[in-house]
Structures are given as C-alpha cells and as structure tokens.
Design an enzyme around this catalytic site. Structure first.
Site, mmCIF file in Angstrom:
data_model
loop_
_atom_site.group_PDB
_atom_site.id
_atom_site.type_symbol
_atom_site.label_atom_id
_atom_site.label_comp_id
_atom_site.label_asym_id
_atom_site.label_seq_id
_atom_site.Cartn_x
_atom_site.Cartn_y
_atom_site.Cartn_z
ATOM 1 N N ARG A 25 1.308 -0.937 0.049
ATOM 2 C CA ARG A 25 -0.046 -0.403 0.060
ATOM 3 C C ARG A 25 1.142 1.493 0.108
ATOM 4 O O ARG A 25 0.463 2.139 -0.162
ATOM 5 C CB ARG A 25 -1.294 -0.215 1.574
ATOM 6 C CG ARG A 25 -2.031 -1.156 1.739
ATOM 7 C CD ARG A 25 -3.176 -1.026 2.011
ATOM 8 N NE ARG A 25 -2.738 -1.091 3.511
ATOM 9 C CZ ARG A 25 -3.664 -0.640 4.558
ATOM 10 N NH1 ARG A 25 -4.917 -0.983 4.033
ATOM 11 N NH2 ARG A 25 -3.126 -0.380 5.178
ATOM 12 N N ASP A 26 1.899 0.532 0.097
ATOM 13 C CA ASP A 26 2.805 2.291 -0.507
ATOM 14 C C ASP A 26 4.187 1.579 -1.324
ATOM 15 O O ASP A 26 5.769 2.422 -0.995
ATOM 16 C CB ASP A 26 3.721 2.835 1.751
ATOM 17 C CG ASP A 26 4.022 4.210 1.260
ATOM 18 O OD1 ASP A 26 3.392 5.228 0.224
ATOM 19 O OD2 ASP A 26 4.066 4.991 1.949
ATOM 20 N N LEU A 27 4.212 1.715 -2.353
ATOM 21 C CA LEU A 27 4.819 0.787 -2.671
ATOM 22 C C LEU A 27 5.204 2.628 -3.725
ATOM 23 O O LEU A 27 5.431 3.160 -4.759
ATOM 24 C CB LEU A 27 4.574 -0.256 -3.821
ATOM 25 C CG LEU A 27 6.248 -0.934 -4.760
ATOM 26 C CD1 LEU A 27 6.989 -1.426 -3.685
ATOM 27 C CD2 LEU A 27 5.061 -1.327 -5.539
ATOM 28 N N ASN A 39 10.542 3.706 -1.161
ATOM 29 C CA ASN A 39 10.472 2.864 -0.561
ATOM 30 C C ASN A 39 10.950 1.192 -1.118
ATOM 31 O O ASN A 39 10.817 -0.128 -0.356
ATOM 32 C CB ASN A 39 9.502 2.288 0.245
ATOM 33 C CG ASN A 39 8.126 3.222 1.157
ATOM 34 O OD1 ASN A 39 9.631 3.793 1.845
ATOM 35 N ND2 ASN A 39 7.327 3.162 0.720
ATOM 36 N N THR A 53 1.106 7.023 -0.477
ATOM 37 C CA THR A 53 0.784 7.763 -0.691
ATOM 38 C C THR A 53 0.618 9.339 -2.749
ATOM 39 O O THR A 53 0.373 7.848 -2.955
ATOM 40 C CB THR A 53 3.060 8.386 -1.764
ATOM 41 O OG1 THR A 53 3.813 7.752 -0.322
ATOM 42 C CG2 THR A 53 3.530 9.519 -2.273
#
Length: 324
Positions: free
Chosen positions: A86-88, A92, A122
């Site tokens: 959920r925040d690739l 990261n 993001t």
C-alpha cells in the site's frame, strides 16, 4: 490506539515476509518514551536517490526492467501471504551494497483476506479504487508498480500535481499517461500501460495468477527469474558505499531524528545492539560495523523505523518517536 494497532500490524507483516528482496527486521526494543524497530542497513540508499543521480533523469529500459522484475518477485510473495504493501514508491525501494532491491516501508501494509477500504500511502501512487473507496486488495500494489515503472522509464510521476487533491483527481479521471522516450522499448511502455488500468479486473497482475502473471509479459522475455531471485543476475548499477559519508542516503532528516539524536544513539549502543570492541578507540555497532557511533543518528534515516503515537498512551503502549 489506532496507530498502535498499525505498528503491531507492521511488525507482524515484516516478520512474516521472508524474501531476499525485502528488508529484514533485526531487533525490537523500547524505552520509556519510544518503541523502536531496527532493520538491516540499506547501504545503497533508495531507488529514488539513485534515479536523481542519473544524468538524463531516468533509467535505460534494461536497467528499469531489472528493478521492476525484482519488485514483481516481492509482490508475488506478498500476494501468497495476502499482504498489501500500500505504499510502493521509489523512496520505499532500498538497495543493498551489491545493488539488489530491498523493499521497505511497511508502515501502511495490511493483511487483506477479502477487501479493505482504508485510504493511505503516497497520493501520487494511490490506485483509483483506493481513492474512490471501492475496496481493494493486493491489486493496489500492481497500480503502484505501474506508476513506479513509469517513473523509472521516464523520470517523472505521471500523476504528481501541485496538490494532493489535483493528484487524486488526475488518477481517477482514467486518462492514460503519455509515454514518449527514445530510450524506452515498446514492450516497456506496453507493460506500464497494462498496469495503469483504472479497473482492477483489466489490470495486469490482478488476474487468477496474481502478480505472477506479469512474468509472461514480453518485456521480460529472456529473463531467468530464478537466477534473479538467487541474486545470480548481475545488478545493472554497482553502488559504492563508504562509512565516511552518507552519499547514498537522503539529505533531509525529520525533527525527531535531530532532537533525539544523542539519546537514540545511546539507546542503540546499550539496548538494541550492545557495544562491540572498539576499533581505534571508537566503539562500533554490530549492525553497522563500519559506522562510528557519532554517525549513528544519521544512519537511522536508512535503517531505523518507528511510528509516532497520537494522543494518550497507556504504559503498555509506549509513545513512539519517528526516526526515518
């Protein structure tokens, strides 16, 4: 507290994931003010940092293919565990000293059995189904991979705008980004196009085979996946790492890192890692053998992760400080 539950979820997911391209959690500790999770060092910095160093601002399609394929292997593993990252983002995606991928930033990860509706991550990498609260699973990571691949191939995020509202509006509008780059191949552009489908059912990697279905795309023709997973495929960029500088790391640090720098450094020496025999009169850290103690607070930006709790916390829920 909601953030405390999120912290426990992050810890559970990181411990469940065992993959050569995912950052490893080394130690967990706490003091009266904070709870800390110490990860292995990411000596190569982040993919976003490496991208900034490129003279043209983007990668050759063969270089981008290496990084995207490595991330696909991680998404396959996460899908088997029903974990959505959920925040690739490029920030990261870390790189080890040999140039191989290390996925990190599991603060927003969640085990999803069916669907979830949480808005997180993001904004420029959020999927349409997340923004519209239609419910999603691991399909949201396939969309994020498409945005990430576009950024590697063309040097820009196709949906980034001056405000989060404009960014989200551009994402849900459904318009496919323009992809013009003489260094990108037709296959690479087609791969990005197939990932950035507004409807998950039409999106590459969201079918019956999940992310594993991405392997069949023509962009990866000739790639030996098992060889890549075993790190026998040579990384396209060999990184240089030195304990005397922090050139591979971000130059900005948050207030907590500066404010508590001395306390955090002492905490790592005494609680998380202990003290190694000194080299040249300077104590060193087991996980950071080549980094003097006075550099520890700077190195935290790459390998320490803690989530700050909001509001009152009980004694069993120590207040946490962020050190990224």
């Amino acid at each position: 507290a909601e953030n405390y539950d999120q912290l426990l979820e992050e810890r559970r997911n990181v411990l469940r994931v065992r993959h050569p391209f995912v950052i490893r959690l080394r130690r967990i500790g706490e003091d009266p003010e904070a709870l800390y999770m110490a990860f292995e060092p990411v000596k190569g910095g982040t993919l976003s940092r490496l991208l900034e160093r490129q003279s043209l601002g983007y990668f050759h399609h063969e270089t981008a293919r290496f990084y995207v394929a490595s991330i696909i292997l991680v998404l396959e593993h996460l899908a088997l565990l029903n974990i959505a990252h959920r925040d690739l983002t490029t920030r990261n995606v870390g790189l080890d000293k040999h140039g191989y991928v290390k996925i990190m930033g599991f603060q927003d990860s969640k085990t999803v059995e069916h669907r979830t509706f949480t808005l997180c991550g993001t904004p420029a990498f959020m999927s349409p189904e997340m923004i519209l609260f239609r419910g999603y699973g691991t399909s949201t990571d396939s969309w994020s991979l498409g945005v990430l691949a576009h950024e590697l191939l063309f040097g820009i995020n196709p949906y980034a705008c001056s405000s989060d509202f404009k960014t989200c509006s551009k994402i849900v509008s459904g318009g496919a980004p323009q992809m013009v780059n003489c260094h990108s191949s037709v296959a690479s552009r087609d791969f990005v196009y197939r990932l950035l489908k507004p409807r998950p059912s039409f999106r590459l990697g969201c079918g019956v085979h999940g992310p594993r279905g991405m392997r069949k795309h023509s962009w990866f023709e000739g790639l030996v996946w098992e060889k890549l997973k075993r790190k026998r495929t040579k990384a396209p960029v060999l990184l240089r790492s030195s304990h005397k500088g922090k050139s591979n790391y971000e130059t900005k640090f948050d207030g907590d890192c500066f404010k508590n720098g001395k306390r955090l450094s002492q905490f790592v020496r005494s609680e998380l890692c202990g003290v190694c025999p000194p080299r040249g009169g300077v104590p060193t850290l087991p996980l950071l053998r080549s980094v003097p103690c006075d550099k520890a607070s700077q190195t935290f930006h790459a390998w320490m992760s803690a989530v700050k709790l909001q509001g009152g916390a009980s004694e069993k829920q120590p207040q946490t400080a962020t050190a990224k």
